[in-house]
Design an enzyme around this catalytic site. Structure first.
Site, short mmCIF file in Angstrom:
data_model
loop_
_atom_site.label_atom_id
_atom_site.label_comp_id
_atom_site.label_asym_id
_atom_site.label_seq_id
_atom_site.Cartn_x
_atom_site.Cartn_y
_atom_site.Cartn_z
N GLU A 1 -41.69 0.10 -7.33
CA GLU A 1 -41.43 -0.46 -6.00
C GLU A 1 -41.85 0.61 -4.99
O GLU A 1 -41.43 1.76 -5.09
CB GLU A 1 -39.94 -0.77 -5.86
CG GLU A 1 -39.55 -1.39 -4.53
CD GLU A 1 -38.05 -1.67 -4.44
OE1 GLU A 1 -37.67 -2.69 -3.87
OE2 GLU A 1 -37.26 -0.83 -4.95
N GLU A 53 -36.52 -4.56 6.07
CA GLU A 53 -35.40 -4.45 5.15
C GLU A 53 -34.17 -4.04 5.94
O GLU A 53 -34.26 -3.27 6.90
CB GLU A 53 -35.69 -3.42 4.05
CG GLU A 53 -34.54 -3.29 3.06
CD GLU A 53 -34.99 -2.81 1.69
OE1 GLU A 53 -34.11 -2.52 0.86
OE2 GLU A 53 -36.20 -2.74 1.43
#
Length: 237
Positions: free
Chosen positions: A127, A218
């Site tokens: 990620e 995010e």
């Protein structure tokens, strides 16, 4: 998909990003109340990914609090949230590449949130984030500092961290996270992904086969978020 440190935030704290989409930076502002601009609206419902108006999108939330993800014309999207768990979403491309992404807008968070180019690879499962701006918590600071990379008019600190038994594109897994975090926050300019990939490789941080790559928001926190727009201009796909 990062767990943030707990922070005590004032009830009036908020986050805002305003701007134009990737593919129409020089065009007129879009009225977000127009029905044709608001295709998908979710409030802590099923996570999903797919294609919308020629761009890949991804949306993930852990289901906590109140969060709404809205996709509009072209590359436009917005997120609003309040008292949430963790979420990440945005628009971009599949697969990821070393493309140069140009973007602009405004981003003034007062809590846990950040704007980044975000993606995944497989074999190895990685990620990754290139963080352009963030709020009260540097999301890479919990990892190991590997060095720096200077590109696109700024310096980024490079970190690596490990997530154990956490959500991923392949279910619950243990995997590494790669971070480039800009030392001078900005919203606007070019992000040359290949330069970050090259720097990571020099630090022994190897990527696998690319899955998606999006301009993402995010967030996590006990505060109200206002409308957020990810955007870019003149993207080279």
């Amino acid at each position: 998909m990062v767990s943030f440190k707990s922070l005590l935030l004032a009830a009036s704290a908020f986050t805002a990003v305003l701007g134009r989409p990737f593919d129409s930076f020089d065009g007129p502002d879009v009225n977000i109340t127009d029905a044709d601009e608001l295709l998908v609206r979710r409030q802590v419902t099923a996570n999903s990914e797919g294609t919308h108006n020629g761009y890949f999108y991804s949306w993930w939330s852990d289901g906590g609090g109140q969060v709404t993800y809205t996709m509009g014309a072209g590359s436009r999207y917005s997120v609003t949230w309040k008292d949430t768990g963790n979420f990440v979403g945005g628009k971009g491309w599949n697969p990821g590449t070393g493309r140069t992404i140009n973007y602009g807008g405004s981003f003034s968070p007062q809590g846990n949130g950040y704007l980044a180019v975000y993606g995944w690879t497989r074999n190895p499962l990685i990620e990754y984030y290139v963080v352009e701006s963030y709020g009260t918590y540097n999301p890479g600071s919990g990892g190991q500092l590997k060095g720096t990379v200077t590109t696109d008019g700024g310096t980024y600190n490079v970190y690596v961290s490990t997530r154990t038994n956490q959500p991923s594109i392949d279910g619950t897994r243990t995997f590494q996270q790669y971070w480039s975090v800009r030392t001078s926050k900005r919203v606007g300019g070019a992000v040359t992904m290949q330069n970050h990939f090259n720097a990571w490789a020099q630090f022994g941080m190897n990527l696998g086969a690319h899955y998606y790559q999006i301009v993402a928001t995010e967030g996590n926190g006990d505060f109200v978020g206002t409308e957020i727009w990810g955007l870019a201009r003149g993207c080279r796909r």
